[in-house]
Design an enzyme around this catalytic site. Structure first.
Site, short mmCIF file in Angstrom:
data_model
loop_
_atom_site.label_atom_id
_atom_site.label_comp_id
_atom_site.label_asym_id
_atom_site.label_seq_id
_atom_site.Cartn_x
_atom_site.Cartn_y
_atom_site.Cartn_z
N ASP A 99 0.86 -1.17 0.00
CA ASP A 99 0.00 0.00 0.00
C ASP A 99 0.91 1.23 0.00
O ASP A 99 2.10 1.15 0.29
CB ASP A 99 -0.98 -0.01 1.18
CG ASP A 99 -2.20 0.88 0.89
OD1 ASP A 99 -2.12 1.72 -0.05
OD2 ASP A 99 -3.21 0.78 1.60
C1 BGC Z 1 -5.01 3.30 -0.25
C2 BGC Z 1 -5.09 2.30 -1.39
C3 BGC Z 1 -4.89 3.01 -2.70
C4 BGC Z 1 -3.57 3.74 -2.67
C5 BGC Z 1 -3.27 4.47 -3.97
C6 BGC Z 1 -3.76 4.15 -0.33
O1 BGC Z 1 -3.82 5.19 0.59
O2 BGC Z 1 -5.09 2.63 0.98
O3 BGC Z 1 -6.31 1.64 -1.37
O4 BGC Z 1 -4.96 2.08 -3.75
O5 BGC Z 1 -3.60 4.69 -1.62
O6 BGC Z 1 -4.11 5.53 -4.17
#
Ligand code: BGC
Length: 718
Positions: free
Chosen positions: A280
């Site tokens: 993540d």
């Molecule tokens: C989120 C993800 C997301 C990523 C990219 C993160 O903060 O938890 O779900 O895909 O950001 O935007």
């Protein structure tokens, strides 16, 4: 923004960029022989073809790449988007296209800088209980993602809805693993048949926002395997999902990117996942060599920890063969999904197409759940009879809201959003007067308008200020209740008018037991997306009968659910939550999981099983006759729950194990056959670390929701 600041700090703590880099110099012209690799059944399944030629090509590329070039493929290129996508480098000369990622679960991310269809949020799509429809959504979203220049969609979000206060509840599909798995498999198939890579997230146990970056979720192995992971397994095994995103949180003391048990023992080992795992974003990677060894292949969106891999390799802390194993997965995904055969293209005409908007509207119509519909003066309050009413009053904080969901990473920026008020006004088509009373109090003029109207519609619920992703948006809800002012408004309107319809919007359960006795009709409309207002109007006016079913339980009060702790550094997840918890505790829900009314009614009869015994690997078929005994066409969702009898260990009172739908005209009947895999009845045996299908009796309970045991039959596993 906050994340960006944190990222810069994390970056600064990680030493000089490229320290110990092996780029150039000694590697130029080196003779390197990568480990040989033979395709396995899992890589062949992942590639959807005999991938011998793909694996040989990867081996040849690994022989030519420098270590630095390999490491560059293991992290995103920049903390900022590159040409509107999150970019992971390829290698032009060697024909490696790289990856271009974009969120997310309800359409093309607004961060792309491009407009796109805002599909209804995942939870509303879960409420359709229609995997075939969800497959179409996946395909449409994938076409828009490609038309935004990307090749990988950071979706679906498939963390279980353990508690409806979870800020990202709206992104996922369900509180139930079977239901969630069916929808997720369909979405992934839809996405990937358009040549786009899906990335299921967040692996695993990410269902609290406010502490998501550091909470340690403690869980026993049986609950993990039986309750929280089966839907992840299904997207890997049944839908060959291209990639998996690890979660921010820790599980049993280790951050997910460092969690060898999750990423390697289970995902890459037991399930034989052949794609890549990416972290993540920004604060989702906690190690360099340790993360790679645990099973993390890509750090996103840029190298913070993974920059040290250069030095680690130079110092012999990690081998090039280990680096190659990750790079092979990353290249396999690109080649097996044909990313090398096409050029990324932005095509504004392929987003928000009439077909995609029509699909968004269809899904919203199918997902709206009718929870209550009383009779007043000899007729049900809904549907509205356009030929006999003259005036409607619309009230409530969401009447003019653009109900497309939260402001987190799944945010989409559509060109237009049809609000509930606009949808109702358009449907009234000038023949019925639609008056809007803004605010949460009624003045004398408002009261007079209300008295003069045939019906009052209060569109209320939650918004982006109440719930959403943590760190970047509103985070977890503070309560399951409606805002106080809205409850007062509903009470004030109900005190005056005998026909009050409440349309609730929100990501998951909103408690209503303390006020919905005062209203005549109640609908749950989630965040219905670009075309939501039209869909709401279609249901209110009976252009279609409601067919949505709750993908979660609505409790009488929050105290009926397991505790939602979004402050402690450590929390424990157990075996029971949602309807399984309520039934285990003997607590009646206010509205059960799977519940939803229609404008017609159905009768279920004649349950027949294909056999009264089935082998542990076998499949049982249950056939039921469904008849539409009402006056309008409708869609019935038949649900099959299993109760294990005489199990050696504690089980849930009943578990959803199959469901299906049938569309029937008035008076029409038809058979529906549902399949139950015996393997899905297994429990996780902690003594032997494997799933065991007990040779006992299983009761098949067929009904319209989790509290409706309409028809019963039994079979044995032998
Ligand atoms: C989120 C993800 C997301 C990523 C990219 C993160 O903060 O938890 O779900 O895909 O950001 O935007």
């Amino acid at each position: 923004m906050v994340l960006a600041v944190l990222f810069v700090l994390a970056w600064a703590a990680c030493g000089e960029p490229g320290a110990g880099s092996l780029d150039g110099g000694p590697d130029a012209g080196r003779a390197y022989v990568p480990e040989p690799f033979e395709p396995t059944p899992a890589t062949i399944a992942y590639c959807a073809r005999d991938d011998a030629e793909v694996e040989a090509r990867i081996t040849a590329i690994l022989a030519q790449l420098t270590p630095a070039e390999k490491i560059r493929m293991m992290h995103g290129a920049s903390v900022a988007l590159v040409d509107g996508t999150w970019y992971v480098a390829g290698h032009e000369r060697l024909g490696v296209p790289g990856l271009r990622m974009l969120d997310g679960p309800r359409g093309v991310s607004s961060l792309s800088g491009r407009t796109a269809t805002a599909f209804p949020v995942g939870m509303m799509r879960g409420a359709t209980w229609d995997p075939a429809l969800e497959e179409r959504v996946g395909a449409a979203m994938a076409r828009e993602i490609r038309a935004a220049g990307a090749d990988t969609i950071l979706a679906p979000t498939i963390n279980l809805l353990r508690h409806p206060r979870w800020g990202r509840a709206q992104e996922t599909y369900s509180e139930d693993t079977h239901h969630l798995g069916e929808l997720a498999v369909a979405f992934v198939r839809g996405v990937q048949r358009e040549g786009v890579l899906a990335s299921a997230k967040h692996f695993a146990l990410n269902s609290i926002e406010n502490t998501r970056l550091h909470v340690d979720v403690r869980i026993d192995e049986r609950s993990l395997r039986e309750v929280y992971l089966p839907h992840f397994r299904r997207v890997v095994v049944d839908a060959r999902v291209a990639s998996i995103m690890s979660a921010y949180n820790s599980v049993n003391g280790l951050h997910c990117d460092l969690n060898h048990h999750l990423l390697t023992d289970i995902l890459k080992g037991d399930w034989q996942f052949a794609g890549f795992v990416e972290s993540d974003w920004i604060l989702g990677t906690h190690g360099d060599v340790e993360s790679v060894r645990a099973g993390l292949d890509i750090e996103m969106p840029a190298a913070s920890h993974f920059r040290r891999l250069h030095a680690a390799l130079a110092a012999g802390e990690i081998t090039e063969a280990e680096i190659d194993r990750s790079v092979r997965r990353i290249l396999r995904a690109q080649f097996c999904f044909g990313l090398d055969e096409r050029t990324p293209m932005v095509d504004d005409a392929q987003r928000e197409t009439p077909a995609h908007l029509a699909l968004a509207r269809e899904v919203a119509r199918r997902g709206i759940v009718l929870l209550k519909n009383e009779w007043v003066d000899g007729a049900p309050v809904l549907p509205l009879d356009a030929s006999s009413i003259d005036a409607i009053v619309v009230l409530g904080r969401n009447a003019t809201a653009e109900a497309i969901g939260d402001l987190g990473s799944s945010r989409v920026r559509p060109t237009d959003v049809v609000t509930a008020l606009e949808g109702i006004t358009a449907r009234a088509a000038g023949r019925i007067a639609v008056r809007h009373l803004p605010g949460s109090t009624l003045d004398a003029a408002g009261e007079a308008q209300l008295r003069a109207a045939d019906v009052a519609i209060v569109v209320t619920g939650l918004g982006a200020e109440d719930e959403g992703e943590g760190t970047v948006a509103a985070g977890d809800r503070t309560s399951l209740a409606l805002p106080e002012g809205e409850v007062s408004l509903i009470r004030a309107v109900s005190a005056i008018h005998p026909r009050v319809i409440v349309v609730l919007e929100g990501g998951a359960a909103i408690t209503s037991a303390d006020w919905d006795g005062d209203v005549q009709a109640l609908l749950f409309a989630f965040y219905p997306g670009s075309e939501g207002g039209h869909a709401i109007a279609e249901i209110l006016f009976g252009d279609a009968a409601p067919s949505g079913r709750l993908p979660f339980s609505v409790p009488v009060s929050e105290a009926d659910l397991p505790v939602f702790d979004n402050v402690s550094p450590q929390v424990t997840y157990g075996y029971f939550h949602g309807y399984r918890h309520l039934q285990h505790e003997g607590i009646a829900p206010h509205y059960p999981f799977g519940f939803g009314l229609s404008y017609t009614s159905f009768e279920l009869s004649d349950l027949r099983l294909s056999s009264d015994t089935v082998g542990p690997e076998g499949t049982l078929e249950a056939t039921v006759h469904v008849r539409n005994v009402g006056a309008v066409a409708g869609i019935e969702t038949v649900q099959l729950y299993i109760a294990a009898r005489g199990s050696a260990l504690e089980r849930a009172p009943r578990d959803l194990r199959a469901f299906g739908q049938i569309a029937l005209d008035p008076g029409e009947g038809g058979d529906l056959t549902l399949s139950v895999r015996a393997a899905d009845l297994a429990y996780w045996d902690v003594a032997t670390s494997r799933f065991v299908v007990e040779p006992i009796e299983y009761e098949v309970q067929v009904g319209r929701h989790s509290e409706d045991v309409a028809l019963v039959a039994s079979f044995r596993v032998e």
